[in-house]
Design a protein around this motif. Structure first.
Motif, PDB file in Angstrom:
ATOM      1  N   LEU A  56       0.814  -1.213   0.000  1.00 47.29           N
ATOM      2  CA  LEU A  56       0.000   0.000   0.000  1.00 47.29           C
ATOM      3  C   LEU A  56       0.847   1.262   0.000  1.00 47.29           C
ATOM      4  O   LEU A  56       0.383   2.332  -0.398  1.00 47.29           O
ATOM      5  CB  LEU A  56      -0.919   0.006   1.225  1.00 47.29           C
ATOM      6  N   GLU A  95      -7.481   5.088  -7.442  1.00 53.57           N
ATOM      7  CA  GLU A  95      -6.056   5.017  -7.801  1.00 53.57           C
ATOM      8  C   GLU A  95      -5.190   5.538  -6.665  1.00 53.57           C
ATOM      9  O   GLU A  95      -4.137   4.962  -6.354  1.00 53.57           O
ATOM     10  CB  GLU A  95      -5.808   5.839  -9.064  1.00 53.57           C
ATOM     11  N   ARG A 111      -4.928   3.077  -3.936  1.00 51.63           N
ATOM     12  CA  ARG A 111      -4.424   1.782  -4.412  1.00 51.63           C
ATOM     13  C   ARG A 111      -5.373   0.663  -3.990  1.00 51.63           C
ATOM     14  O   ARG A 111      -4.971  -0.415  -3.559  1.00 51.63           O
ATOM     15  CB  ARG A 111      -3.012   1.507  -3.899  1.00 51.63           C
ATOM     16  N   LYS A 163      -8.789  -1.909  -4.655  1.00 50.53           N
ATOM     17  CA  LYS A 163      -9.271  -2.775  -5.728  1.00 50.53           C
ATOM     18  C   LYS A 163     -10.752  -3.049  -5.542  1.00 50.53           C
ATOM     19  O   LYS A 163     -11.253  -3.112  -4.416  1.00 50.53           O
ATOM     20  CB  LYS A 163      -8.493  -4.092  -5.732  1.00 50.53           C
ATOM     21  N   ARG A 187      -0.912  11.071  -2.856  1.00 56.85           N
ATOM     22  CA  ARG A 187       0.293  10.236  -2.955  1.00 56.85           C
ATOM     23  C   ARG A 187       1.421  11.099  -3.507  1.00 56.85           C
ATOM     24  O   ARG A 187       1.248  11.821  -4.484  1.00 56.85           O
ATOM     25  CB  ARG A 187       0.053   9.074  -3.914  1.00 56.85           C
TER      26      ARG A 187
END
Length: 414
Positions: A81, A154, A157, A159, A244
């Motif tokens: 992560l 995104e 991260r 799913k 990020r």
């Protein structure tokens, strides 16, 4: 004329008597043979004595192994992560009873900071999420409704376990993506179901996998930013801005986020590092294990007492053997070595069995919890070393006692 050989003069008896006899030395193989003789003759006693040592070592190995396996899992999650995510949220207000808000421009301003790679945004929407309109509005099941922008997935991260994420098309209409905890609480296992939000039904188009760095998303229902504004009256102010950045820029970005997100009131912006919680959890994973290690150590000491008791009984039962060996030339030191070796072998067998049992217990736990199987080498070597130390200490007194037995008295007692 030939030379005469000088006749050999017999050695005087007094000189022969004064010559000091040296006892035969025992090689490693001999020491192992005589030390294991007592174990081979009493297998059941050996098993019961070694069991205490095995339980203590197995407990210690299992405790360390389980803790290390859990810690390894957390570190794997951190590696996957990343530790380069920061979150900006509204901080405490300077005035009591007044809520602070992030400016609508905050996500775009944060994205312009040097080193920031991606930005994801959510905003809290004050509506309940219910399985149907028949459920009272007050029963929220702890589910929070959030408006989300497309780039959130995104940035986190994350799913999608099933279905799809919000996009430009679905984000305008009554569609929702559920965090995995929200889906469980609503009893929804696959996309296509409907939930009741703000007086209308929204179609579930996706369910997310767990997101350890954003547990608040796991307990949320996410709808498109435009749908939240047009259908539910969302004011457009972000509640959480996730970003990020490059690993070497995290500290610099953190120092700028508050000033950039809200230039007029930087102190009203709270910047947190969600990976810090996982790092702290990984660091303190073995804190509770200290108590269990202490219990394992107590079991190991009890096992050592059992070994000492077994060796004392063995000395008492084998006085005839000791006396016979002494009368045949065995020294006190050789008797001591014999019984210390026997004690070491007894403890070593228990230690090896305990290491095997502890490793198996850790393996079962790791497989059941989908964790990596980790048994630190220091725990194995330290545990086995502890058994040898305990075996030596437990065998010293019986060995000394055996060496002090008089050969004559030992043979007479037999």
């Amino acid at each position: 004329m030939g030379t005469r050989t000088k006749p050999r003069v017999p050695e005087p008896a007094r000189e022969r008597a004064s010559r000091k006899l040296s006892p035969p030395r025992l090689g490693p193989r001999d020491v192992l043979h005589v030390g294991s003789a007592g174990l081979r003759s009493r297998p059941m006693r050996v098993f019961l004595s070694a069991l205490g040592i095995a339980i203590g070592i197995a407990t210690m190995i299992a405790v360390v192994g389980v803790s290390s396996s859990s810690q390894a899992k957390l570190l794997q999650e951190l590696d996957k992560l990343g530790t380069n995510m920061l979150v900006a949220t509204p901080g405490p207000s300077m005035f009591a009873g007044q809520d602070t808000k992030l400016p609508k421009e905050a996500p775009g301003m944060i994205a312009r900071i040097d080193g920031v790679e991606s930005v994801g945004t959510t905003g809290d929407v004050k509506e309940s999420v219910r399985r149907s309109e028949n459920i009272p509005k007050e029963e929220t099941s702890g589910i929070v409704l959030k408006a989300a922008k497309d780039d959130l997935l995104e940035t986190l991260r994350a799913k999608v376990r099933g279905g799809s994420w919000l996009n430009d098309a679905t984000g305008r209409y009554p569609s929702v993506v559920l965090g995995h905890v929200s889906a469980e609480r609503l009893g929804i296992t696959r996309p296509g179901a409907q939930v009741f939000i703000g007086g209308r039904y929204f179609t579930v188009i996706g369910i997310l996998d767990p997101i350890p760095l954003a547990p608040e998303i796991e307990r949320s229902a996410l709808i498109g930013w435009e749908a939240a504004q047009s259908l539910l009256g969302f004011d457009g102010h972000p509640t959480s801005v996730y970003e990020r950045s490059a690993d070497d820029r995290v500290r610099a970005v953190r120092s700028l986020m508050g000033k950039t997100a809200h230039p007029e009131s930087p102190s009203s912006v709270s910047v947190t590092d969600p990976s810090a919680a996982l790092q702290a959890k990984a660091a303190t994973e073995g804190a509770f294990s200290t108590l269990l290690l202490g219990l394992g150590g107590i079991a190991l000491l009890v096992g050592g007492v059992g070994v000492a008791n077994t060796m004392i009984i063995s000395v008492l039962e084998r006085r005839h053997e000791i006396g016979l060996r002494r009368s045949l030339g065995a020294t006190k030191g050789q008797i001591r070595v014999q019984f210390v070796t026997e004690s070491l072998l007894l403890s070593g067998l228990g230690g090896l069995a305990g290491i095997a049992l502890g490793g198996i217990a850790t393996l079962v736990y790791a497989r059941a919890g989908d964790l990596p199987w980790v048994v630190p080498l220091w725990a194995v070597t330290g545990g086995f070393g502890a058994t040898l130390v305990i075996g030596t200490v437990a065998g010293l007194y019986p060995a000394v006692r055996a060496a002090r037995l008089s050969p004559t008295l030992a043979l007479q007692a037999a």
